[in-house]
Structures are given as structure tokens and as C-alpha cells.
Design a protein around this motif. Structure first.
Motif, PDB file in Angstrom:
ATOM      1  N   SER A  45      12.834  23.608  21.628  1.00 53.30           N
ATOM      2  CA  SER A  45      11.393  23.446  21.782  1.00 53.30           C
ATOM      3  C   SER A  45      10.780  22.852  20.524  1.00 53.30           C
ATOM      4  O   SER A  45       9.942  21.947  20.584  1.00 53.30           O
ATOM      5  CB  SER A  45      10.772  24.810  22.087  1.00 53.30           C
ATOM      6  N   GLY A  46      11.203  23.337  19.373  1.00 50.41           N
ATOM      7  CA  GLY A  46      10.699  22.809  18.108  1.00 50.41           C
ATOM      8  C   GLY A  46      11.104  21.369  17.882  1.00 50.41           C
ATOM      9  O   GLY A  46      10.290  20.536  17.474  1.00 50.41           O
ATOM     10  N   ARG A  50      -1.207  11.465  17.657  1.00 54.08           N
ATOM     11  CA  ARG A  50      -2.469  11.240  18.364  1.00 54.08           C
ATOM     12  C   ARG A  50      -2.633  12.135  19.590  1.00 54.08           C
ATOM     13  O   ARG A  50      -3.715  12.250  20.133  1.00 54.08           O
ATOM     14  CB  ARG A  50      -2.572   9.774  18.771  1.00 54.08           C
ATOM     15  N   VAL A  51      -1.555  12.736  20.067  1.00 50.47           N
ATOM     16  CA  VAL A  51      -1.625  13.607  21.236  1.00 50.47           C
ATOM     17  C   VAL A  51      -1.044  14.960  20.846  1.00 50.47           C
ATOM     18  O   VAL A  51       0.172  15.127  20.815  1.00 50.47           O
ATOM     19  CB  VAL A  51      -0.817  13.026  22.426  1.00 50.47           C
ATOM     20  N   PRO A  52      -1.896  15.930  20.504  1.00 53.38           N
ATOM     21  CA  PRO A  52      -1.361  17.239  20.122  1.00 53.38           C
ATOM     22  C   PRO A  52      -0.780  17.938  21.347  1.00 53.38           C
ATOM     23  O   PRO A  52      -1.419  18.024  22.383  1.00 53.38           O
ATOM     24  CB  PRO A  52      -2.576  17.983  19.575  1.00 53.38           C
ATOM     25  N   SER A  53       0.448  18.371  21.229  1.00 48.83           N
ATOM     26  CA  SER A  53       1.096  19.009  22.364  1.00 48.83           C
ATOM     27  C   SER A  53       2.195  19.914  21.864  1.00 48.83           C
ATOM     28  O   SER A  53       2.818  19.658  20.834  1.00 48.83           O
ATOM     29  CB  SER A  53       1.685  17.951  23.298  1.00 48.83           C
ATOM     30  N   TYR A  54       2.434  20.983  22.595  1.00 56.64           N
ATOM     31  CA  TYR A  54       3.572  21.852  22.333  1.00 56.64           C
ATOM     32  C   TYR A  54       4.498  21.749  23.527  1.00 56.64           C
ATOM     33  O   TYR A  54       4.078  21.942  24.663  1.00 56.64           O
ATOM     34  CB  TYR A  54       3.120  23.302  22.133  1.00 56.64           C
ATOM     35  N   LEU A  55       5.750  21.414  23.279  1.00 58.30           N
ATOM     36  CA  LEU A  55       6.712  21.275  24.358  1.00 58.30           C
ATOM     37  C   LEU A  55       7.553  22.536  24.411  1.00 58.30           C
ATOM     38  O   LEU A  55       8.453  22.731  23.604  1.00 58.30           O
ATOM     39  CB  LEU A  55       7.591  20.039  24.130  1.00 58.30           C
ATOM     40  N   GLY A  56       7.241  23.402  25.347  1.00 58.97           N
ATOM     41  CA  GLY A  56       7.936  24.682  25.433  1.00 58.97           C
ATOM     42  C   GLY A  56       8.649  24.858  26.749  1.00 58.97           C
ATOM     43  O   GLY A  56       8.800  23.931  27.535  1.00 58.97           O
TER      44      GLY A  56
END
Length: 127
Positions: free
Chosen positions: A65-66, A79-85
Motif C-alpha cells: 500500500s505504501g 497533483r492528486v492526493p490519494s491513498y492506495l489501500g
């Protein structure tokens, strides 16, 4: 603001009560820390719980994920804040296909991995 590949955010000034934070603004340090802690608590449940429900190693899920989040952040230039979990979309199918009872590592996870990889490829094409 200079025209660079990676954005430079300007600090939000003035009152934050009822304020809308613009895409090129950032919060002061105090609110940033509070929002970061809230985000960590919110994402941790899904990132740890979903792999455990399917019999995966939660440490590996956190690592991937990190890595995925960092790659995404670099590719889009911040430019696109996102967390991929982790996602809950596969939990029911993995449990049904593997007959997982919910105790320890899933001994039949190889049965489900092909389908998970195929779905990942379809998601990549759609994205």
C-alpha cells in the motif's frame, strides 16, 4: 508560483473556520498533523482488516500500500492526493473460493490469486 513539474503549495492564511482550502493551498502545521492522524486511523482499519479477513499477511499489505501510494504520488506529480489501500471488494469471493475459516494464514490463497491478478489488470486498463 513557478511553473514546475511538482506543485508548490502555499500556506493557507487567515481563519480556517468555514474556509474552503484551495487545491494549491496547504494547512498550517497544527491542523495538518491532526488531519494526518485522522487519516491514519481511518485508513488503518481497512489496510489491516481486509488482508486479515482473507488470510493475507497484513504487513505485506501495508508495505505494498505504501509503495503503491508513493508511486502514484510521483507519477501524478503530487497533483492528486490519494491513498492506495486495501479494498473490501474481494473479501467475500476469496473466502468463498478458498474455503477460508478465518484462522491463521489462508492455505488455499493460490486458488484466488489468479482471479485477483486478473481483476487488477482489468482495473489498470479501466484506470
Amino acid at each position: 508560483m513557478a511553473n514546475t513539474w511538482f506543485p508548490q503549495w502555499r500556506k493557507r492564511t487567515g481563519s480556517l473556520e468555514g474556509a474552503v482550502i484551495a487545491p494549491d493551498e496547504r494547512l498550517p502545521l497544527g491542523p495538518t498533523i491532526i488531519m494526518g492522524l485522522q487519516h491514519a486511523v481511518a485508513m488503518f482499519g481497512a489496510t489491516v482488516l481486509m488482508p486479515l479477513l482473507m488470510g493475507f499477511d497484513a504487513n505485506m499489505a501495508i508495505l505494498m500500500s505504501g509503495i503503491g501510494t508513493l508511486l502514484f504520488f510521483i507519477i501524478v506529480g503530487g497533483r492528486v492526493p490519494s491513498y492506495l489501500g486495501s479494498s473490501a471488494s474481494f473479501v467475500g469471493v476469496v473466502i468463498a473460493v478458498t474455503g477460508y475459516s478465518g484462522h491463521g494464514p489462508n492455505p488455499n490463497i493460490a486458488l484466488a490469486l489468479g482471479g485477483i491478478i486478473a481483476c487488477g489488470a482489468v482495473y489498470t486498463l479501466i484506470g
